[in-house]
Design an enzyme around this catalytic site. Structure first.
Site, PDB file in Angstrom:
ATOM      1  N   GLY A 103     -44.617   2.881   2.194  1.00 54.73           N
ATOM      2  CA  GLY A 103     -44.654   4.074   3.055  1.00 54.73           C
ATOM      3  C   GLY A 103     -44.563   3.681   4.527  1.00 54.73           C
ATOM      4  O   GLY A 103     -43.800   4.281   5.303  1.00 54.73           O
ATOM      5  N   CYS A 161     -57.448   2.177   3.694  1.00 50.12           N
ATOM      6  CA  CYS A 161     -57.719   3.549   3.249  1.00 50.12           C
ATOM      7  C   CYS A 161     -59.096   3.566   2.585  1.00 50.12           C
ATOM      8  O   CYS A 161     -59.244   4.000   1.454  1.00 50.12           O
ATOM      9  CB  CYS A 161     -56.637   4.043   2.295  1.00 50.12           C
ATOM     10  SG  CYS A 161     -56.395   3.006   0.850  1.00 50.12           S
TER      11      CYS A 161
HETATM   12  C1  LIG Z   1     -53.021  -0.872   0.642  1.00 44.07           C
HETATM   13  S1  LIG Z   1     -51.741  -1.584  -0.265  1.00 44.07           S
HETATM   14  C2  LIG Z   1     -50.382  -1.473   0.855  1.00 44.07           C
HETATM   15  C3  LIG Z   1     -49.772  -0.124   0.995  1.00 44.07           C
HETATM   16  C4  LIG Z   1     -48.519  -0.146   1.869  1.00 44.07           C
HETATM   17  N1  LIG Z   1     -48.786  -0.682   3.167  1.00 44.07           N
HETATM   18  C5  LIG Z   1     -47.882   1.216   2.015  1.00 44.07           C
HETATM   19  O1  LIG Z   1     -48.002   1.850   3.056  1.00 44.07           O
HETATM   20  O2  LIG Z   1     -47.208   1.666   1.071  1.00 44.07           O
HETATM   21  C6  LIG Z   1     -52.139  -3.291  -0.179  1.00 44.07           C
HETATM   22  C7  LIG Z   1     -51.062  -4.221  -0.661  1.00 44.07           C
HETATM   23  O3  LIG Z   1     -51.506  -5.570  -0.424  1.00 44.07           O
HETATM   24  C8  LIG Z   1     -50.921  -6.403  -1.378  1.00 44.07           C
HETATM   25  N2  LIG Z   1     -51.659  -7.680  -1.333  1.00 44.07           N
HETATM   26  C9  LIG Z   1     -52.896  -7.941  -1.814  1.00 44.07           C
HETATM   27  N3  LIG Z   1     -53.240  -9.216  -1.533  1.00 44.07           N
HETATM   28  C10 LIG Z   1     -52.204  -9.771  -0.867  1.00 44.07           C
HETATM   29  C11 LIG Z   1     -51.951 -11.063  -0.323  1.00 44.07           C
HETATM   30  N4  LIG Z   1     -52.863 -12.047  -0.409  1.00 44.07           N
HETATM   31  N5  LIG Z   1     -50.766 -11.285   0.285  1.00 44.07           N
HETATM   32  C12 LIG Z   1     -49.835 -10.297   0.351  1.00 44.07           C
HETATM   33  N6  LIG Z   1     -50.016  -9.055  -0.143  1.00 44.07           N
HETATM   34  C13 LIG Z   1     -51.190  -8.791  -0.739  1.00 44.07           C
HETATM   35  C14 LIG Z   1     -51.035  -5.609  -2.656  1.00 44.07           C
HETATM   36  O4  LIG Z   1     -50.083  -6.044  -3.601  1.00 44.07           O
HETATM   37  C15 LIG Z   1     -50.770  -4.185  -2.157  1.00 44.07           C
HETATM   38  O5  LIG Z   1     -49.415  -3.841  -2.346  1.00 44.07           O
END
Ligand SMILES: C[S@@+](CC[C@H](N)C(=O)[O-])C[C@H]1O[C@@H](n2cnc3c(N)ncnc32)[C@H](O)[C@@H]1O
Length: 417
Positions: free
Chosen positions: A239, A350
């Site tokens: 997003g 969030c």
């Molecule tokens: C809150 S979501 C992101 C939502 C996104 N920013 C959006 O607006 O659609 C958090 C994301 O962090 C990723 N994530 C978790 N640990 C991570 C890491 N160590 N390195 C990179 N990405 C990571 C997850 O796969 C997930 O897609």
């Protein structure tokens, strides 16, 4: 035995509720496991399980008021009763239908007990509540952190379906869409609609917009327009990547989850927006260059999304919040190292837990004197900036407009060398 109408949906709802409460799955993941169900039954099952999760503490109190010995939390009898009562208070299902579909779920088990409890409660009448209680632990935590008003607002919010927010790549298109479809624009590039089915809305295939809660659109709004090279760390499903690309930045979107990156790719393809995708763990990744701006939308408990995902209130136990906070503390430090002097780092979650928001940023600033907060001025009307300069979105904010997801956003600037 003759088949009971509506039974497959109730059976699936029982499996979903069990998967969420006993195995810690999200409702979406639990629903994904119920294969072979007709789409209508699938939709009904999700609605029933979701309604039970929205009202669980109240449902449990009613059940306890009608039993001599407390039914164990994860017993089948309690699960079936929760689903039946949720249909009565949340979906207005006729009593004969909810009894007829509840009893076969406990065949070979405590059928008489379930029948008796249901009969007692339905005869007595269930109080209609438009502000059901949240789980005790969550109410205590949020009352301490945010006060009584926020808890009262959260209770009201969990009972209602939130509005549908769309983000548009083009602001003029947003305004035209709002005019045409009785929507309301609460910020540039934004349209709020009374809830409806996303894929049936005009323009979905054309890709001019995507679904994104207004609160979730704030972090990308805080990236300075003049930043050229922007890193979206933790980007999927994208997003915020789409907002950044639509704003004209050159975007590198990184995420560690391949399956979520595939969704980001689909979203970019649908909207015709561009970003370079990187599949990597941000904690191990070594960038080839430094960035003008970085958006770190960190993984978190997601308790701010309880209006659409009531199960987060049960999944986000204190140990999970602590684990998230430990990861967030590492990610923000790592991200800071990827930034050019004078660059901007936006941190967001969030989450309605200050361990994942305020405390992360305060601790980071404490041991990074080369960074300072730059207060957010470009916010949708009615959203305050805290005295510290960050943005904390709580239940109750923009209530008259239909509310927002809970969020924390801070904009940090690296002092130029
Ligand atoms: C809150 S979501 C992101 C939502 C996104 N920013 C959006 O607006 O659609 C958090 C994301 O962090 C990723 N994530 C978790 N640990 C991570 C890491 N160590 N390195 C990179 N990405 C990571 C997850 O796969 C997930 O897609």
């Amino acid at each position: 035995m003759p088949s009971v109408e509506g039974l497959p949906a109730r059976r699936a709802a029982l499996q979903m509720l069990d998967a969420v409460l006993r195995r810690g799955l999200t409702l979406d993941a639990a629903a994904g496991q119920s294969r072979g169900l007709a789409p209508n039954d699938q939709g009904l099952a999700i609605a029933i399980a979701g309604e039970a999760l929205r009202r669980l503490p109240d449902l449990d109190d009613w059940i306890d008021s009608a039993t001599r010995n407390r039914l164990p939390d994860d017993s089948k009898a309690r699960m079936v009763l929760r689903l039946a009562l949720a249909q009565k208070v949340g979906l207005g299902t006729p009593e004969h239908a909810l009894v007829a579909t509840a009893l076969p779920l406990v065949d070979g088990g405590p059928r008489r007990l379930v029948h008796g409890v249901l009969g007692t409660l339905l005869r007595k009448g269930l109080p209609q509540s438009d502000a059901p209680r949240l789980p005790d632990a969550v109410e205590l935590r949020w009352r301490t952190a945010w006060g009584d008003e926020a808890v009262e607002a959260a209770r009201r919010q969990i009972a209602t379906r939130p509005a549908l927010d769309l983000s548009f790549a083009d602001d003029a298109a947003a305004k035209a869409f709002a005019d045409e479809h009785d929507g309301k624009s609460l910020a540039p590039h934004h349209v709020r609609l009374a809830s409806s089915s996303v894929t049936e809305l005009p323009g979905f295939e054309g890709g001019g917009w995507w679904v994104q809660d207004l609160a979730a659109s704030i972090p990308a709004r805080l990236i300075p327009p003049e930043a050229r090279d922007v890193l979206d760390l933790c980007a999927a499903p994208g997003g915020k990547t789409m907002q950044l690309a639509a704003a004209g930045h050159t975007v590198t979107a990184l995420d560690s989850a391949q399956s979520r990156l595939a969704r980001l790719r689909e979203n970019l393809d649908r909207t015709g927006l561009q970003a370079e995708l990187v599949a990597a763990d941000a904690l191990g990744w070594k960038p080839k260059r430094h960035y003008d701006a970085i958006l770190l939308d960190a993984p978190c408990s997601a308790t701010g999304t309880f209006r659409r995902h009531p199960e987060v209130l049960y999944r986000a136990r204190p140990s999970i919040i602590r684990e998230n906070a430990a990861l967030q503390a590492k990610l923000i430090r790592r991200a800071a190292g990827f930034l050019k002097p004078g660059g901007t780092l936006v941190y967001s979650v969030c989450s309605l837990e200050h361990e994942e928001g305020e405390e992360i940023v305060a601790a980071f600033l404490n041991d990074h004197p080369g960074f300072s907060i730059e207060p957010a001025m470009e916010l949708p009307a009615g959203i305050p900036v805290s005295p510290e300069g960050w943005v904390r979105i709580l239940p109750g904010m923009l209530d008259a407009e239909g509310g927002l997801d809970g969020f924390f956003v801070a904009r940090l600037v690296r002092v130029p060398d």
